[in-house]
Design an enzyme around this catalytic site. Sequence first.
Site, PDB file in Angstrom:
ATOM      1  N   HIS A 159       4.276  -0.283   0.978  1.00  0.00           N
ATOM      2  CA  HIS A 159       4.569  -1.068   2.182  1.00  0.00           C
ATOM      3  C   HIS A 159       3.633  -2.260   2.290  1.00  0.00           C
ATOM      4  CE1 HIS A 159       3.698  -1.900   6.529  1.00  0.00           C
ATOM      5  NE2 HIS A 159       4.979  -2.177   6.445  1.00  0.00           N
ATOM      6  N   ASP A 187      -6.431  -6.353  -2.043  1.00  0.00           N
ATOM      7  CA  ASP A 187      -5.023  -6.419  -2.414  1.00  0.00           C
ATOM      8  C   ASP A 187      -4.792  -7.256  -3.666  1.00  0.00           C
ATOM      9  OD1 ASP A 187      -4.447  -4.762  -0.298  1.00  0.00           O
ATOM     10  OD2 ASP A 187      -3.609  -6.333   0.970  1.00  0.00           O
ATOM     11  N   HIS A 200       0.814  -1.211   0.000  1.00  0.00           N
ATOM     12  CA  HIS A 200       0.000   0.000   0.000  1.00  0.00           C
ATOM     13  C   HIS A 200       0.851   1.266   0.000  1.00  0.00           C
ATOM     14  CE1 HIS A 200      -2.777  -2.827   2.436  1.00  0.00           C
ATOM     15  NE2 HIS A 200      -3.054  -2.934   1.150  1.00  0.00           N
ATOM     16  N   TYR A 218       1.326   0.821  13.403  1.00  0.00           N
ATOM     17  CA  TYR A 218       1.858   1.696  12.366  1.00  0.00           C
ATOM     18  C   TYR A 218       1.648   3.147  12.810  1.00  0.00           C
ATOM     19  CZ  TYR A 218      -0.155  -2.286   9.658  1.00  0.00           C
ATOM     20  OH  TYR A 218      -0.562  -3.508   9.195  1.00  0.00           O
ATOM     21  N   LYS A 233       5.916   6.055   7.368  1.00  0.00           N
ATOM     22  CA  LYS A 233       5.379   5.191   8.426  1.00  0.00           C
ATOM     23  C   LYS A 233       6.535   4.668   9.269  1.00  0.00           C
ATOM     24  CE  LYS A 233       1.977   3.045   5.339  1.00  0.00           C
ATOM     25  NZ  LYS A 233       1.594   1.756   4.739  1.00  0.00           N
TER      26      LYS A 233
END
Length: 167
Positions: free
Chosen positions: A103, A152, A46, A116, A56
């Site tokens: 990521h 995904d 993502h 995160y 992040k």
Amino acid sequence: MPIKDQRGFFCRFFCAEESKEVGFNKCVAQINHSHTLRKGAVRGLHFQYPPHVEAKIVSCLRGEVFDVAVDIRKGSPTFLRWHGEILSLDNRKNLLIPEGFAHGFQALTENCEMIYLHSEPFHAQAEGGLHVNDPSLGIVWPVELTEISERDCTHPFISQNFEGITL
């Protein structure tokens, strides 16, 4: 580093000053927590498009994961290269995912929990993703892929004219 005694341990999870030294020089805008049930499951890859690119800091709170960052910065000398690290409760590593990187991670054990810290809040209209099995990335996942979300699975493979994102 954790300070340990007979009760367990204490350690600092986040320090703004130390984070600036490694390139996370923005405020924490959002904190997310995930729980992945099964070994082999993958979340990702993502990212957010400009103007909502995000950095992040990720850490594994339970279990063990293979965490991956892919450089998608237009013109970068490491464009489309990936880097992976094992994060676990035992090693207590944090990984900085810089702006301009996709990521994702794979659970290497059952019941993995991740936290995160994001420099930007989530913006659905800016959401992007790369397919975890894209042959042009060549990510070597440590264990067989067992589960990928429907969302995904719909991330595209990289086309020949993908130039990356401009920060």
